[in-house]
Design a protein around this motif. Structure first.
Motif, PDB file in Angstrom:
ATOM      1  N   TYR A 373       0.813  -1.211   0.000  1.00  0.00           N
ATOM      2  CA  TYR A 373       0.000   0.000   0.000  1.00  0.00           C
ATOM      3  C   TYR A 373       0.852   1.269   0.000  1.00  0.00           C
ATOM      4  O   TYR A 373       1.938   1.312   0.581  1.00  0.00           O
ATOM      5  N   TYR A 374       0.314   2.294  -0.685  1.00  0.00           N
ATOM      6  CA  TYR A 374       0.944   3.620  -0.654  1.00  0.00           C
ATOM      7  C   TYR A 374      -0.181   4.642  -0.573  1.00  0.00           C
ATOM      8  O   TYR A 374      -1.147   4.569  -1.329  1.00  0.00           O
ATOM      9  N   PRO A 375      -0.082   5.610   0.337  1.00  0.00           N
ATOM     10  CA  PRO A 375      -1.186   6.556   0.515  1.00  0.00           C
ATOM     11  C   PRO A 375      -1.263   7.580  -0.615  1.00  0.00           C
ATOM     12  O   PRO A 375      -0.234   7.976  -1.176  1.00  0.00           O
ATOM     13  N   ALA A 376      -2.475   8.003  -0.943  1.00  0.00           N
ATOM     14  CA  ALA A 376      -2.650   9.089  -1.900  1.00  0.00           C
ATOM     15  C   ALA A 376      -1.938  10.328  -1.368  1.00  0.00           C
ATOM     16  O   ALA A 376      -2.080  10.691  -0.199  1.00  0.00           O
ATOM     17  N   THR A 377      -1.156  10.963  -2.233  1.00  0.00           N
ATOM     18  CA  THR A 377      -0.244  12.030  -1.818  1.00  0.00           C
ATOM     19  C   THR A 377      -0.407  13.244  -2.729  1.00  0.00           C
ATOM     20  O   THR A 377      -0.582  13.101  -3.942  1.00  0.00           O
ATOM     21  N   VAL A 378      -0.359  14.430  -2.135  1.00  0.00           N
ATOM     22  CA  VAL A 378      -0.383  15.673  -2.902  1.00  0.00           C
ATOM     23  C   VAL A 378       0.841  16.493  -2.530  1.00  0.00           C
ATOM     24  O   VAL A 378       1.081  16.765  -1.342  1.00  0.00           O
ATOM     25  N   LEU A 379       1.626  16.867  -3.539  1.00  0.00           N
ATOM     26  CA  LEU A 379       2.847  17.648  -3.338  1.00  0.00           C
ATOM     27  C   LEU A 379       2.762  18.967  -4.099  1.00  0.00           C
ATOM     28  O   LEU A 379       2.280  19.005  -5.235  1.00  0.00           O
ATOM     29  N   THR A 380       3.255  20.028  -3.496  1.00  0.00           N
ATOM     30  CA  THR A 380       3.388  21.305  -4.194  1.00  0.00           C
ATOM     31  C   THR A 380       4.784  21.861  -3.941  1.00  0.00           C
ATOM     32  O   THR A 380       5.533  21.362  -3.089  1.00  0.00           O
ATOM     33  N   ASN A 381       5.126  22.897  -4.713  1.00  0.00           N
ATOM     34  CA  ASN A 381       6.403  23.621  -4.533  1.00  0.00           C
ATOM     35  C   ASN A 381       7.613  22.699  -4.616  1.00  0.00           C
ATOM     36  O   ASN A 381       8.560  22.820  -3.845  1.00  0.00           O
ATOM     37  N   VAL A 382       7.564  21.761  -5.566  1.00  0.00           N
ATOM     38  CA  VAL A 382       8.692  20.847  -5.757  1.00  0.00           C
ATOM     39  C   VAL A 382       9.789  21.586  -6.512  1.00  0.00           C
ATOM     40  O   VAL A 382       9.552  22.145  -7.587  1.00  0.00           O
ATOM     41  N   GLY A 383      10.978  21.588  -5.964  1.00  0.00           N
ATOM     42  CA  GLY A 383      12.069  22.337  -6.570  1.00  0.00           C
ATOM     43  C   GLY A 383      12.561  21.747  -7.881  1.00  0.00           C
ATOM     44  O   GLY A 383      12.335  20.567  -8.180  1.00  0.00           O
ATOM     45  N   GLU A 384      13.244  22.578  -8.663  1.00  0.00           N
ATOM     46  CA  GLU A 384      13.819  22.120  -9.926  1.00  0.00           C
ATOM     47  C   GLU A 384      14.857  21.038  -9.656  1.00  0.00           C
ATOM     48  O   GLU A 384      15.547  21.054  -8.649  1.00  0.00           O
ATOM     49  N   GLY A 385      14.947  20.105 -10.579  1.00  0.00           N
ATOM     50  CA  GLY A 385      15.920  19.032 -10.449  1.00  0.00           C
ATOM     51  C   GLY A 385      15.378  17.796  -9.774  1.00  0.00           C
ATOM     52  O   GLY A 385      16.049  16.757  -9.776  1.00  0.00           O
ATOM     53  N   ALA A 386      14.180  17.871  -9.205  1.00  0.00           N
ATOM     54  CA  ALA A 386      13.589  16.689  -8.582  1.00  0.00           C
ATOM     55  C   ALA A 386      13.232  15.665  -9.653  1.00  0.00           C
ATOM     56  O   ALA A 386      12.707  16.008 -10.723  1.00  0.00           O
ATOM     57  N   ARG A 387      13.484  14.411  -9.382  1.00  0.00           N
ATOM     58  CA  ARG A 387      13.239  13.340 -10.357  1.00  0.00           C
ATOM     59  C   ARG A 387      11.763  13.246 -10.731  1.00  0.00           C
ATOM     60  O   ARG A 387      11.414  12.854 -11.848  1.00  0.00           O
ATOM     61  N   ILE A 388      10.896  13.615  -9.803  1.00  0.00           N
ATOM     62  CA  ILE A 388       9.455  13.431 -10.012  1.00  0.00           C
ATOM     63  C   ILE A 388       8.930  14.294 -11.147  1.00  0.00           C
ATOM     64  O   ILE A 388       7.860  14.035 -11.697  1.00  0.00           O
ATOM     65  N   HIS A 389       9.676  15.334 -11.531  1.00  0.00           N
ATOM     66  CA  HIS A 389       9.270  16.168 -12.660  1.00  0.00           C
ATOM     67  C   HIS A 389       9.446  15.441 -13.996  1.00  0.00           C
ATOM     68  O   HIS A 389       8.719  15.710 -14.949  1.00  0.00           O
ATOM     69  N   SER A 390      10.411  14.548 -14.059  1.00  0.00           N
ATOM     70  CA  SER A 390      10.760  13.945 -15.347  1.00  0.00           C
ATOM     71  C   SER A 390      10.498  12.452 -15.440  1.00  0.00           C
ATOM     72  O   SER A 390      10.491  11.896 -16.539  1.00  0.00           O
TER      73      SER A 390
END
Length: 488
Positions: A373-390
């Motif tokens: 299981y993994y909980p539903a997650t909401v992220l904001t203000n993620v900085g440049e260079g984070a892997r999750i962007h690409s």
């Protein structure tokens, strides 16, 4: 395990499907299929060796000529009976998929309807394959073209849509007059074996289909070296797909690929914000986010960012996480520990890059039973260079970024090597069309969170793949055009 599931599993075949029969692997080898909701074994399935795979491919090659010569109406009727069989067994297929994938029952039920529809659609397309007859411009020849089956096919499918991904390869191949060997994902082979049983019950002649589950995919991909193979179709990760396509290209094998995605979800300030937030339920939460066309990057105009995020959090908070086979679950576990680890890595990296987590700090109580299981997650203000962007997330994680104007929205949407799907929300139809045309993606949904339809072409651009599945275009992947020159 419920009695219903126990009874169902006792009826589902677990052998290799070769020459119309379910058989053991020659060595007797098997592998475990795990229930992601509990982390325990559901079944032992025959594990195809390289020799088994060759035996299965030999069968489809031997059946090719006769099937290609079979009247289109006969091929069509078999496919239509398969469609009817799948709908008649909707409850069993729904439960089976939720057990081996961990997906919520509502999502599995929707896939039964979607997957079955490919058999109805291509039953209709089978009888509409056509060529052309015309005179040469110079008036000195007749130009005749005919469409013929490309020949024996090899398909490899992923775990996240165990019925539909096989259906949209098997149905057009059979409709076109091709035979096909298919390797289902080792996480979810039971649904494909159920489908083989459905096709047999619908009257599919022996040898036309081989289903080759295995714990070692190299045993089946070795068939790319067989000189009789004329078509390779793959749905899965970009890296693996490109490697296999490179291998297929050495022998000029007709290849189609549906690979990874990094879908932008673009919300303009004039959008219906409620509708855009509610559509996240489909675009992101379906299948716990384990969908190739799932929204990956939420790009929201600056002036409405806070309002949009607030509403998305409320929408997601209404979702219940639990076992896939539980009626109360709106979304289930991820497919395995590997997926949990990947999503965890991406979120942790985002937090290291300054992200603010508004939802998803912990799992609900009672989900410590060994499931993934993994909980539903909401992220904001993620900085440049984070892997999750690409990188493709493949989990129930909403990552919100902003843009100032239409130009920046398009630039950010297209700032990816992928181009499978995209989503646009605006009440200005001129803008909707401009942005839809400007986004580098094979599919764009406007003011809605879903876009898959058996009657529409499915596929991507850039590193998201080659070719199209479904729609009028889908059968073309399994046909060659032959030109016949005649005197006038």
């Amino acid at each position: 395990m419920t009695n219903d599931l126990q009874e169902l599993l006792a009826s589902v075949p677990t052998g290799l499907f070769i020459n119309g029969e379910f058989v053991d692997a020659e060595s007797g080898s098997t592998f475990e299929v795990i229930n992601p909701s509990t982390g325990t074994a559901l079944a032992q399935v025959a594990a195809a060796s390289a020799s088994d795979a060759q035996r299965g491919f030999d069968a489809v090659c031997q059946a090719q000529a006769e099937w290609a010569a079979t009247p289109a109406r006969e091929r069509s009727e078999i496919l239509h009976r398969t469609y009817e069989y799948l709908l008649e067994h909707e409850d069993e297929l729904t439960l089976l998929q939720s057990a081996e994938l961990g997906r919520a029952l509502a999502d599995s039920r929707a896939e039964v309807a979607y997957g079955a529809e490919f058999f109805r659609w291509f039953a209709e397309e089978a009888v509409r394959i056509r060529g052309d007859y015309r005179h040469a411009p110079g008036g000195d020849a007749r130009l005749v073209t005919v469409r013929q089956p490309v020949g024996p096919c090899l398909a490899i499918t992923p775990w996240n849509f165990p019925l539909a991904m096989g259906a949209r390869k098997i149905a057009p191949a059979l409709a076109a007059g091709c035979t096909i060997a298919i390797k289902p994902a080792s996480k979810t082979p039971l649904t494909m074996l159920f489908l083989a049983q459905a096709l047999r019950e619908a009257g599919l002649p022996k040898g036309l289909l081989s289903v080759l589950p295995t714990a070692d995919s190299a045993n089946v991909s070795a068939l790319l070296e067989d000189p009789r193979l004329r078509k390779f179709t793959f749905t899965g990760s970009t890296q693996v797909g490109q490697e296999l396509a490179a291998q297929a290209s050495k022998r000029s094998i007709n290849t189609s690929l549906e690979l990874g995605g990094n879908a932008p979800y673009v919300v303009f300030e004039d959008a219906d914000i409620d509708a855009a937030a509610k559509a996240v339920a489909v675009a992101k939460m379906r299948g716990a986010g384990q969908v190739c066309i799932a929204a990956n990057r939420f790009l929201v105009q600056e002036s409405i960012k806070d309002e949009f995020v607030e509403r998305v959090v409320k929408v997601i908070q209404e979702f219940t996480l639990g076992p896939g086979t539980a009626e109360s679950s709106d979304y289930g576990p991820l497919s395995g520990k590997d997926q949990v680890d990947k999503v965890t890595e991406l979120v942790d990296d985002a937090l290291d890059h300054g992200a603010q987590r508004l939802l998803g700090d912990s799992l609900p109580e009672g989900l410590d039973n060994g499931g993934y299981y993994y909980p539903a997650t909401v992220l904001t203000n993620v900085g440049e260079g984070a892997r999750i962007h690409s990188e493709e997330i493949f989990g129930p994680v909403v990552v919100v970024d902003t843009f100032s104007d239409e130009g920046e929205a398009l630039a950010k949407a297209n700032d990816t090597q992928f181009g499978l799907a995209a989503y646009v929300f605006t009440q200005d139809m001129d803008r909707a069309l401009r942005v839809a045309e400007g986004i580098e993606a094979g599919m764009v949904a406007v003011n809605k969170g879903g876009l898959s339809n058996a009657a529409a072409p499915f596929g991507g651009v850039k590193e998201s793949g080659l070719g199209r599945e479904g729609g009028f275009e889908g059968i073309d992947e399994y046909l060659e055009t032959k030109f016949i020159a005649l005197p006038l």
